[in-house]
Design a protein around this motif. Structure first.
Motif, PDB file in Angstrom:
ATOM      1  N   HIS A  13      -4.614   3.567   5.888  1.00  0.00           N
ATOM      2  CA  HIS A  13      -3.477   3.277   5.029  1.00  0.00           C
ATOM      3  C   HIS A  13      -3.027   4.622   4.466  1.00  0.00           C
ATOM      4  CE1 HIS A  13      -1.297   1.476   1.604  1.00  0.00           C
ATOM      5  NE2 HIS A  13      -1.857   2.432   0.894  1.00  0.00           N
ATOM      6  N   ILE A  14      -1.727   4.821   4.269  1.00  0.00           N
ATOM      7  CA  ILE A  14      -1.285   6.117   3.734  1.00  0.00           C
ATOM      8  C   ILE A  14      -1.005   5.978   2.243  1.00  0.00           C
ATOM      9  CG2 ILE A  14       0.453   7.951   3.917  1.00  0.00           C
ATOM     10  CD1 ILE A  14      -1.411   7.655   6.404  1.00  0.00           C
ATOM     11  N   CYS A  15      -1.713   6.719   1.439  1.00  0.00           N
ATOM     12  CA  CYS A  15      -1.555   6.650  -0.024  1.00  0.00           C
ATOM     13  C   CYS A  15      -0.222   7.284  -0.440  1.00  0.00           C
ATOM     14  CB  CYS A  15      -2.711   7.365  -0.714  1.00  0.00           C
ATOM     15  SG  CYS A  15      -4.312   6.695  -0.215  1.00  0.00           S
ATOM     16  N   TYR A  17       0.779   9.270  -2.655  1.00  0.00           N
ATOM     17  CA  TYR A  17       0.845  10.616  -3.245  1.00  0.00           C
ATOM     18  C   TYR A  17       0.345  11.676  -2.270  1.00  0.00           C
ATOM     19  CZ  TYR A  17      -4.091   9.660  -3.605  1.00  0.00           C
ATOM     20  OH  TYR A  17      -5.378   9.325  -3.283  1.00  0.00           O
ATOM     21  N   ARG A  22      -2.460  13.986   7.965  1.00  0.00           N
ATOM     22  CA  ARG A  22      -3.105  12.711   8.330  1.00  0.00           C
ATOM     23  C   ARG A  22      -2.074  11.754   8.909  1.00  0.00           C
ATOM     24  NH1 ARG A  22       0.664  11.478   6.082  1.00  0.00           N
ATOM     25  NH2 ARG A  22       1.111  10.999   3.919  1.00  0.00           N
ATOM     26  N   GLY A  58      -7.654  13.253   5.729  1.00  0.00           N
ATOM     27  CA  GLY A  58      -7.964  12.074   6.479  1.00  0.00           C
ATOM     28  C   GLY A  58      -9.172  11.286   5.943  1.00  0.00           C
ATOM     29  N   THR A  59      -9.645  10.408   6.771  1.00  0.00           N
ATOM     30  CA  THR A  59     -10.803   9.592   6.416  1.00  0.00           C
ATOM     31  C   THR A  59     -11.836   9.700   7.541  1.00  0.00           C
ATOM     32  OG1 THR A  59      -9.300   8.058   5.280  1.00  0.00           O
ATOM     33  CG2 THR A  59     -11.541   7.268   5.704  1.00  0.00           C
ATOM     34  N   ARG A 129      -4.240   2.871  -3.605  1.00  0.00           N
ATOM     35  CA  ARG A 129      -5.562   2.944  -2.974  1.00  0.00           C
ATOM     36  C   ARG A 129      -5.989   1.545  -2.535  1.00  0.00           C
ATOM     37  NH1 ARG A 129      -7.455   8.037  -1.704  1.00  0.00           N
ATOM     38  NH2 ARG A 129      -9.491   7.035  -1.593  1.00  0.00           N
TER      39      ARG A 129
HETATM   40  S1  SF4 Z   1      -6.142  11.502   3.299  1.00  0.00           S
HETATM   41 FE1  SF4 Z   1      -6.970  10.378   1.526  1.00  0.00          FE
HETATM   42  S2  SF4 Z   1      -5.292  10.379   0.044  1.00  0.00           S
HETATM   43 FE2  SF4 Z   1      -4.407  10.869   2.059  1.00  0.00          FE
HETATM   44  S3  SF4 Z   1      -3.704   8.928   2.924  1.00  0.00           S
HETATM   45 FE3  SF4 Z   1      -5.784   9.296   3.663  1.00  0.00          FE
HETATM   46  S4  SF4 Z   1      -7.088   8.219   2.180  1.00  0.00           S
HETATM   47 FE4  SF4 Z   1      -5.097   8.440   1.211  1.00  0.00          FE
END
Ligand code: SF4
Length: 372
Positions: A13-15, A17, A22, A58-59, A129
């Motif tokens: 999911h794209i946050c 802020y 990513r 990223g994650t 989030r």
């Molecule tokens: S890198 Fe972190 S802050 Fe950015 S979209 Fe992915 S989970 Fe959200």
């Protein structure tokens, strides 16, 4: 000793802020990316000594444990990685299960950095989030019960609508969870961040600068009273648990970055890989280097960087070390400008050590401009 950084650009999911490099998770793309990353690492391998591996994103916890294992293996097969290397995996709470964490531990991960941001449900919802405060707390317990004791929690402050008492709740929650390390960053909103629009639409405000400064000072003091030691502007740790990898960025160290958008600094040369995931995979697949920027830094530039980054640390700059490395007497060159900040209580000097006071940390950029 080198640090090895591996960028994993996928998120579920794209946050609202986030300005990192990513994109949305795609299983096929991820598989091709991991293969490219493995190839890039093996091609770059020259047996250099390394003591940290850091999966950032990223994650990275969206990878499977066996993929992480393959990448660690590629690092170990290509560089002389210390047996006691610090191997960190950035993780989002919603990806955590005890089984997955056990798998990552078996793959070679020994440190988990959990992106929590807040332990306040409404703040998490405003940031878009995917986890709740309870899920974040549970995730940390699961990481620990899988056998990973070196843990870090990332928090953000100066969030929309956040007041001191909200931050206090989050910091108290963090202390109760007993991670061995914590990072506390100010939310920085880039110009077109969707969160800006949401803030305008929903009439969410940010407290004034002075209140944000008070929040930062309160948090650092509270964390210290709970047994954490601040070692960098935004980072605290229990004894012996500072991030060995991140310290390389602040102590004039050397690191190799692998993956899309990753940076490398080694032997006075700085390189940056192509940002796009697809272009990165294509470059590696065709046998070309993914580096799109390669720059030899001048000695002056390296000196400026070394001073600038060391000032982020509570240990500060060691003037003797700088003289030995760069042949420059910092006080002779910059003393007149630095003295103004010493006078104002932002900087302190004691023998060869020069460091920012906590008040100085609030105005760090102003002080750092002396060096750049
Ligand atoms: S890198 Fe972190 S802050 Fe950015 S979209 Fe992915 S989970 Fe959200």
């Amino acid at each position: 000793m080198l640090g090895l950084y591996l960028h994993i650009p996928f998120c579920s999911h794209i946050c609202n802020y986030c300005n990192f490099n990513r994109g949305l998770f795609d299983a096929g793309l991820k598989a091709r990316y991991v293969a490219a990353l493995e190839t890039e690492i093996r091609r770059a391998g020259d047996g250099g000594a390394a003591d940290t591996i850091f999966f950032g994103g990223g994650t990275p916890s969206l990878l499977e444990p066996d993929e992480v294992g393959r990448l660690i293996e590629a690092c170990r097969g290509s560089f002389a990685v210390s047996p006691d290397a610090e191997v960190t995996l950035e993780t989002n709470p919603e990806t955590v299960t005890v089984d997955r964490m056990r798998g990552f531990l078996q793959a070679g991960v020994n440190r988990v950095s959990l992106g929590v941001q807040s332990l306040h449900d409404r703040e998490l919802a405003r940031l878009g989030r995917q986890h709740s405060a309870a899920r974040a707390a549970d995730a940390l317990l699961q990481v620990k019960s899988a056998g990973i004791s070196d843990t870090s929690l990332d928090l953000m402050l100066w969030l929309p609508e956040q007041r001191l008492e909200d931050l206090q709740g989050t910091v108290e929650g963090l202390i109760a969870l007993e991670p061995s390390h914590a990072s506390l960053y100010l939310l920085e909103l880039y110009p077109n961040a969707p969160l800006r629009e949401e803030m305008a639409r929903s009439h969410w405000s940010l407290v004034p600068d002075d209140d944000a400064a008070d929040m930062y000072l309160w948090a650092m003091e509270r964390l210290e009273s709970a047994g954490y030691t601040q070692y960098e502007i935004s980072n605290v740790a229990r004894t012996g648990r500072r991030s060995r990898h991140n310290l390389k960025y602040w102590t004039d160290g050397e690191w190799l970055g692998f993956g899309c958008g990753a940076h490398t600094t080694r032997g006075g040369v700085r390189t940056k890989n192509v940002s796009s995931t697809d272009d990165y995979i294509a470059c590696v697949a065709s046998g070309r280097s993914p580096a799109v920027e390669v720059r030899r830094m001048s000695t002056e530039e390296r000196l400026g960087d070394a001073l600038f980054t060391a000032l982020r640390l509570t240990d500060g700059i060691n003037l003797d070390d700088i003289r030995a490395r760069y042949g420059v007497d910092v006080w002779e060159r910059y003393g007149a400008e630095l003295a103004v900040h010493v006078e104002a209580g932002l900087l302190r000097r004691d023998g060869p050590r020069l460091w920012l006071t906590r008040q100085g940390m609030l105005l760090a950029h102003e002080v750092m401009t002396v060096f750049v």
